[in-house]
Design a protein around this motif. Structure first.
Motif, mmCIF file in Angstrom:
data_model
loop_
_atom_site.group_PDB
_atom_site.id
_atom_site.type_symbol
_atom_site.label_atom_id
_atom_site.label_comp_id
_atom_site.label_asym_id
_atom_site.label_seq_id
_atom_site.Cartn_x
_atom_site.Cartn_y
_atom_site.Cartn_z
ATOM 1 N N VAL B 149 10.881 -1.890 3.077
ATOM 2 C CA VAL B 149 9.432 -1.737 3.175
ATOM 3 C C VAL B 149 9.010 -1.243 4.572
ATOM 4 C CG1 VAL B 149 8.994 -4.216 3.628
ATOM 5 C CG2 VAL B 149 7.206 -2.782 2.547
ATOM 6 N N VAL B 155 6.691 2.954 2.305
ATOM 7 C CA VAL B 155 5.399 3.556 1.967
ATOM 8 C C VAL B 155 5.593 4.704 0.974
ATOM 9 C CG1 VAL B 155 3.347 4.685 2.885
ATOM 10 C CG2 VAL B 155 4.447 2.847 4.193
ATOM 11 N N ALA B 158 5.693 3.441 -2.419
ATOM 12 C CA ALA B 158 4.347 3.107 -2.911
ATOM 13 C C ALA B 158 3.603 4.371 -3.329
ATOM 14 C CB ALA B 158 3.572 2.351 -1.830
ATOM 15 N N PRO B 359 4.453 -0.963 8.270
ATOM 16 C CA PRO B 359 4.475 -1.350 6.851
ATOM 17 C C PRO B 359 5.043 -2.761 6.570
ATOM 18 C CG PRO B 359 5.100 0.943 7.063
ATOM 19 C CD PRO B 359 5.049 0.386 8.454
ATOM 20 N N ALA B 362 2.316 -5.161 7.142
ATOM 21 C CA ALA B 362 1.334 -5.115 6.046
ATOM 22 C C ALA B 362 1.869 -5.884 4.836
ATOM 23 C CB ALA B 362 1.035 -3.664 5.669
ATOM 24 N N ALA B 363 3.134 -5.670 4.520
ATOM 25 C CA ALA B 363 3.742 -6.371 3.384
ATOM 26 C C ALA B 363 3.761 -7.881 3.619
ATOM 27 C CB ALA B 363 5.156 -5.850 3.149
ATOM 28 N N LEU B 366 0.468 -9.202 2.866
ATOM 29 C CA LEU B 366 0.233 -9.261 1.412
ATOM 30 C C LEU B 366 0.998 -10.421 0.769
ATOM 31 C CD1 LEU B 366 0.328 -5.448 0.491
ATOM 32 C CD2 LEU B 366 -1.688 -6.920 0.778
ATOM 33 N N TRP B 372 1.284 -10.012 -2.914
ATOM 34 C CA TRP B 372 2.665 -9.539 -3.122
ATOM 35 C C TRP B 372 3.673 -10.702 -3.094
ATOM 36 C CZ3 TRP B 372 4.362 -4.333 -0.347
ATOM 37 C CH2 TRP B 372 3.736 -3.251 -0.976
ATOM 38 N N VAL B 380 9.748 -1.571 -3.314
ATOM 39 C CA VAL B 380 8.298 -1.415 -3.134
ATOM 40 C C VAL B 380 7.616 -0.809 -4.352
ATOM 41 C CG1 VAL B 380 6.530 -0.279 -1.723
ATOM 42 C CG2 VAL B 380 8.497 -1.364 -0.631
ATOM 43 N N PRO B 385 0.809 -0.610 -5.582
ATOM 44 C CA PRO B 385 0.744 0.107 -4.310
ATOM 45 C C PRO B 385 -0.628 0.039 -3.634
ATOM 46 C CG PRO B 385 0.685 1.660 -6.148
ATOM 47 C CD PRO B 385 0.938 0.302 -6.746
ATOM 48 N N PHE B 388 -1.472 -2.335 -0.632
ATOM 49 C CA PHE B 388 -0.593 -1.942 0.486
ATOM 50 C C PHE B 388 -1.167 -0.715 1.196
ATOM 51 C CE2 PHE B 388 3.834 -0.069 1.518
ATOM 52 C CZ PHE B 388 4.026 -0.891 2.623
ATOM 53 N N LEU B 392 -2.714 -0.484 4.932
ATOM 54 C CA LEU B 392 -2.150 0.459 5.917
ATOM 55 C C LEU B 392 -3.236 1.386 6.464
ATOM 56 C CD1 LEU B 392 1.213 1.386 4.147
ATOM 57 C CD2 LEU B 392 0.952 0.046 6.248
#
Lengths: 412, 412
Positions: B149, B155, B158, B359, B362-363, B366, B372, B380, B385, B388, B392
């Motif tokens: 990820v 990304v 996604a 990323p 960000a994950a 989530l 997530w 991913v 998506p 995410f 981002l």
């Protein structure tokens, strides 16, 4: 009286030296080969026996030797009753082998200048940093030491002396040109020890111009010549051993060395150098291992001696000399052409090793027969070039000359 | 509820992860950074404090850790009460860090596939050789593990899922294009760990074409595109992690990865590879030292994190997706453009590290907010998506789209 020979080193040049000594063992006597790795010496012994190179029945033995160990080297010289030591090992062992010769009285011959592993391209003249510091003691003890008696340095020094002595009233320039127009068929390889090969090109380029030392960088200055046999070739001004003695021993204002390189060699060299992979200074890996990058490059490159069986093509090495004779401008090119495949056929090595390995054996014979037994330390240009060139003509390295009267074998 | 984060690794990407976690520590909680070298972790801590990146007051600590030691990793997870582990260390530690997460119940995130130091380019799909063997145990224990990820993989997966889900009835081809049009001003450097960088390119090039694995060699197949911001760029078909999950998870017959290389990079790479200097297998030097050439190359190259201060220019990474919508051929390019100097200004790393490091944070957010927190192992493209991409957009990696309606910010 026959003189026994101790060959130090077991690479491609040592192989040639051993075969040529064997071909002349009626003059030279017993032959001993010594290096760190006994196996490599034994392989040379086996090769000499296989090709039946021994002219007359005689000793031919392999020995393990750490040539940095002066006492061990002296002991081996004594044990083998060697009166001639031909050092064709690594450039780092000259001074210790020379010391062993001085202490035992054996004559010393080498084909390349001494180097300190930690130093690249020291100040000129290079011989003054190491070998020439032993000039006085050699003279005092009557020890014959002939420095740099391969092809270049060596034969090209003799060509220079011949030109200065016999062909000109005054010489303005000696340009030594070394072209290998052969092909080994590998992606990349060096023709002798990669470590020594690259060390020649990573420092400043010293040349002797207008009677003073001049600095350039590698691949900065080039020339193109139309040469015998190998044709039109580009070569680059390169630092080289012989400039450091010729400049001091001959009254010639311009002496330069030029080596031929293809674009591919230059590209590979440039990448490796710019990345720092040709450095002789250790780096530390992420895992903490200290390692000299140049030694790793050496480890991945083909062993130069492995190139011989498939090497094709020719070398052309010579002295382009310009000056005046009888008030008129004159130019001569004195040179040799060697063939890789013929060299391999005769002695199991490629042409570069052949041109480097035959001359010290010729010089050893000249010491044995007295004509070069000078009982002091000299560079080749200080000796009479004629018996040397004459003997090389007979031993597989014929000299030719090209001038305004044409291109012909050189009769000395 | 806030969740503490353990960052494993201390390179350029870890630096970005730490800064971004700090900027969101109101959601994420305590931040711990661990690697073999405590100093490097401490430097990251210092950098976060200097830039004042912590959003709210909170823990920020450096730790020494051998992440191959599962028990030590478990102990650090327990001690720091970390519920999120972001692994941005060497590619060789994935499986041991993952194991520590499975045994402690912490969520696991990484940005690159596991590699065995002794193996280059194993059989596809790569994830099946290592990570996916832990799918069952993750599901059984309810452990969330999000593989790959970063940006690519990550990304771009996604983007692929978004295109397949929302923009097409059927997708024929996904071409992931990664261009770094930046300049670091050095003779040669890699943008992340040279060892991992070169390992990507020394093996076969696997791609997914006509619904099957296809082999090419590196620099064999290239394409040229006119791309947003970075202009006309040539890229080469390259093996890459994301192909090995996208091919299995999406019903798309052609999925390829293309990386931009300049001629200079290719020349240096080609020289090093042909000489054997990119080999992961040890060689032995003349002095008897065993050494892996690739590790020496890594040692002489600039440290990727040292490039950041002088890096200029931009990256462009995106998915060119072709297929049908409503019976009509359609093509979209979903992408991000990042700026090296802006990245350095914000977090002290260059753009490549920035795109890889934002990323996973960000994950992690989530996972922390539940969207997530899937309590199983996924790639991913198996996740929604939209949250995410939306996050981002807010965190410094805005997504844009170019299609027949023009080029615009992507609103999800």
């Amino acid at each position: 009286m026959k003189k026994n020979v101790l060959i130090v080193g077991a690479g491609g040049v040592a192989q040639v030296v051993a075969h040529k000594c064997a071909q002349h063992n009626d003059v030279l006597g017993d032959i001993h080969i010594a290096s760190r790795t006994l196996d490599k010496c034994q392989q040379i012994v086996d090769s000499v026996r296989e090709k039946g190179s021994l002219k007359v029945a005689g000793e031919l033995q392999a020995h393990a030797l750490d040539a940095l160990d002066v006492e061990a080297t002296k002991a081996l010289i004594d044990k083998t009753q060697s009166q001639l030591v031909i050092n064709v090992g690594s450039a780092f062992i000259n001074m210790s082998v020379l010391q062993a010769c001085i202490e035992t009285g054996a004559a010393y011959l080498d084909t390349a200048i001494h180097e300190d592993p930690d130093k690249i391209c020291e100040n000129p003249p290079w011989y003054a940093n190491y070998e020439w510091k032993r000039k006085a003691v050699c003279a005092e003890k009557g020890v014959t030491a002939i420095l740099g008696v391969g092809f270049d340095p060596g034969v090209v020094n003799a060509y220079a002396a011949l030109a200065v002595n016999d062909y000109f009233d005054s010489v303005d320039a000696i340009d030594i040109i070394d072209i290998n127009a052969g092909s080994h068929g590998k992606y990349f390889a060096t023709n002798f020890d990669p470590e020594i090969n690259f060390r020649e090109f990573t420092g400043r380029v010293w040349s002797w111009q207008n009677s003073q030392w001049t600095q350039n960088s590698m691949f900065e200055v080039k020339r193109t010549d139309d040469l015998p046999v190998v044709g039109t070739q580009t070569s680059y001004m390169t630092g080289h051993d012989e400039l450091h003695s010729l400049s001091q021993n001959l009254k010639v204002p311009n002496i330069r060395f030029w080596m031929g390189f293809g674009e591919h060699y230059i590209n590979v060299f440039t990448v490796l150098k710019n990345l720092g992979l040709l450095s002789e200074q250790p780096v530390r890996t992420a895992e903490g291992l200290e390692v000299v990058p140049l030694k790793v490059v050496k480890a991945v490159l083909p062993d130069p001696s492995s190139l011989a069986p498939n090497y094709s093509g020719k070398t052309c090495i010579g002295d382009l000399v310009k000056g005046k004779k009888g008030g008129v401008d004159k130019e001569v090119f004195i040179y040799n052409v060697a063939d890789h495949a013929e060299a391999y056929q005769e002695v199991g090595s490629q042409g570069i090793s052949y041109t480097a390995g035959v001359p010290p054996v010729a010089a050893a014979i000249l010491i044995a027969n007295g004509s070069w037994d000078v009982q002091k330390m000299v560079n080749v240009e200080e000796l009479d070039p004629k018996p040397f060139i004459k003997l090389l003509n007979e031993m597989g390295l014929p000299t030719r000359i090209r001038d305004d009267q044409g291109d012909r074998a050189l009769d000395v």
